[in-house]
Design a protein around this motif. Structure first.
Motif, PDB file in Angstrom:
ATOM      1  N   LEU A 185       0.836  -1.193   0.000  1.00  0.00           N
ATOM      2  CA  LEU A 185       0.000   0.000   0.000  1.00  0.00           C
ATOM      3  C   LEU A 185       0.872   1.245   0.000  1.00  0.00           C
ATOM      4  O   LEU A 185       1.750   1.406   0.849  1.00  0.00           O
ATOM      5  N   GLU A 186       0.619   2.132  -0.933  1.00  0.00           N
ATOM      6  CA  GLU A 186       1.359   3.393  -0.990  1.00  0.00           C
ATOM      7  C   GLU A 186       0.735   4.397  -0.024  1.00  0.00           C
ATOM      8  O   GLU A 186      -0.444   4.310   0.330  1.00  0.00           O
ATOM      9  N   ARG A 187       1.530   5.378   0.377  1.00  0.00           N
ATOM     10  CA  ARG A 187       1.072   6.389   1.328  1.00  0.00           C
ATOM     11  C   ARG A 187      -0.183   7.107   0.817  1.00  0.00           C
ATOM     12  O   ARG A 187      -1.112   7.390   1.573  1.00  0.00           O
ATOM     13  N   GLU A 188      -0.210   7.405  -0.481  1.00  0.00           N
ATOM     14  CA  GLU A 188      -1.334   8.132  -1.049  1.00  0.00           C
ATOM     15  C   GLU A 188      -2.633   7.331  -0.956  1.00  0.00           C
ATOM     16  O   GLU A 188      -3.712   7.896  -0.739  1.00  0.00           O
ATOM     17  N   VAL A 189      -2.512   6.023  -1.094  1.00  0.00           N
ATOM     18  CA  VAL A 189      -3.697   5.157  -1.019  1.00  0.00           C
ATOM     19  C   VAL A 189      -4.202   5.086   0.418  1.00  0.00           C
ATOM     20  O   VAL A 189      -5.410   5.202   0.677  1.00  0.00           O
ATOM     21  N   ILE A 190      -3.284   4.931   1.365  1.00  0.00           N
ATOM     22  CA  ILE A 190      -3.667   4.853   2.783  1.00  0.00           C
ATOM     23  C   ILE A 190      -4.300   6.163   3.238  1.00  0.00           C
ATOM     24  O   ILE A 190      -5.287   6.174   3.981  1.00  0.00           O
ATOM     25  N   ALA A 191      -3.750   7.285   2.777  1.00  0.00           N
ATOM     26  CA  ALA A 191      -4.215   8.598   3.217  1.00  0.00           C
ATOM     27  C   ALA A 191      -5.655   8.890   2.812  1.00  0.00           C
ATOM     28  O   ALA A 191      -6.295   9.787   3.366  1.00  0.00           O
ATOM     29  N   GLU A 192      -6.186   8.125   1.856  1.00  0.00           N
ATOM     30  CA  GLU A 192      -7.578   8.325   1.430  1.00  0.00           C
ATOM     31  C   GLU A 192      -8.568   7.753   2.449  1.00  0.00           C
ATOM     32  O   GLU A 192      -9.778   7.999   2.338  1.00  0.00           O
ATOM     33  N   HIS A 193      -8.065   7.008   3.416  1.00  0.00           N
ATOM     34  CA  HIS A 193      -8.944   6.343   4.386  1.00  0.00           C
ATOM     35  C   HIS A 193      -8.614   6.824   5.802  1.00  0.00           C
ATOM     36  O   HIS A 193      -7.459   7.113   6.130  1.00  0.00           O
TER      37      HIS A 193
END
Length: 308
Positions: A185-193
């Motif tokens: 999981l990339e940081r940008e993907v995690i930050a969406e949640h």
């Protein structure tokens, strides 16, 4: 302050209801007991005994005197015991603060063993989170802290010991959208949640929050157990103690996900005020530094083995 004999007199009259029976109970002549009762009334310049009825009773003033005198006598006895206790090297009280990462259950056997010493030391056990744990030691709100994270701060005469390393797992609910996301999981993907975090209890600063990315929404909860439950129910994502959630992972209620930026393990510390080492603190430090207990503290208890 009343003497022991005067306390016994009041209690005997209160229980027996007559001078003669009180005298028999005390092993004294009725005239002696009657004289002592009148002397007591003269001393306090108050009517302490109601002699108008068939049954002798204490007046409200007499009841107050009996109650407060007994309480003061107990207080003096406790104070005497505490003075002897401190004079023999035991502290009056020991304040232990645990970081919220640790489960209280791990300390129960230690508390039982300490109680068996009959030292008279009063234990106070509270918990803090992240920066609040070290701060408690710095501010004098703790004699010992257990499970503090990050490097020990500069505190005069600080003693510390490494308990061990806690491993983390990034976990999401089986119902969470990130379950099907491509790994790592990339940081940008995690930050969406939304992230779930345990609130730092530091009073001196804003505190720290592990695992929250820039711009990421966060749900702050009071305990690690609350964080685990919130993530299990799909209310957010974040890092959890690996050993503590093993059963939830095994049952598929939580799913671990690899991330592009793994979280490093945390060293957990035992620390204490080195200028205040009494017999109780020494005993606790010896137990807490023992390898088996330290391992149990760090690895924790999987409290969700039977949870449904």
């Amino acid at each position: 302050m009343l003497s022991d004999e005067e306390l016994e007199l009041l209690e005997a009259i209160k229980e027996s209801g007559s001078l003669s029976r009180a005298a028999a109970r005390l092993g004294k002549a009725p005239s002696t007991v009657s004289h002592a009762a009148r002397q007591l009334e003269t001393r306090f310049d108050a009517l302490l005994f109601d002699r108008r009825r068939y049954r002798l009773q204490l007046t409200p003033a007499g009841q107050l005197l009996a109650h407060e005198a007994a309480r003061l006598s107990q207080d003096v006895a406790r104070l005497t015991q505490r003075v002897k206790q401190v004079a023999s090297g035991w502290e009056d009280r020991l304040w232990i603060v645990t970081d919220e990462l640790l489960e209280f259950e791990t300390l129960l056997p230690v508390i039982r063993d300490f109680d068996a010493l009959r030292s008279g030391v009063s234990l106070r056990i509270t918990h803090e989170v992240l920066g609040g744990t070290w701060e408690a030691l710095l501010d004098g709100r703790a004699d010992i802290v257990i499970g503090a994270t990050n490097e020990p701060p500069a505190i005069p005469k600080l003693g510390w010991h490494e308990l061990g390393v806690m491993e983390w797992v990034f976990a999401v609910s089986a119902r969470h959208p990130l379950v099907g996301a491509q790994e790592p999981l990339e940081r940008e993907v995690i930050a969406e949640h939304r992230a779930v975090v345990v609130s730092d209890s530091s009073r001196r600063s804003q505190g720290r929050a592990y695992g929250v990315l820039g711009g990421q929404a966060a749900l702050a909860v009071p305990t690690m157990r609350a964080k685990i439950l919130a993530q299990r129910d799909g209310l957010g994502v974040g890092w959890l103690p690996a050993r503590r959630v093993k059963s939830l992972l095994d049952r598929g209620e939580l799913v671990s996900k690899r991330t592009a930026d793994p979280r490093e393990p945390n060293m957990l510390y035992l620390a204490w005020r080195g200028d205040q080492e009494g017999r109780a603190m020494t005993w606790w430090l010896d137990r807490l530094r023992s390898g088996r207990l330290a391992q149990r503290l760090v690895h924790g208890i999987d409290a969700f083995v039977l949870a449904r």
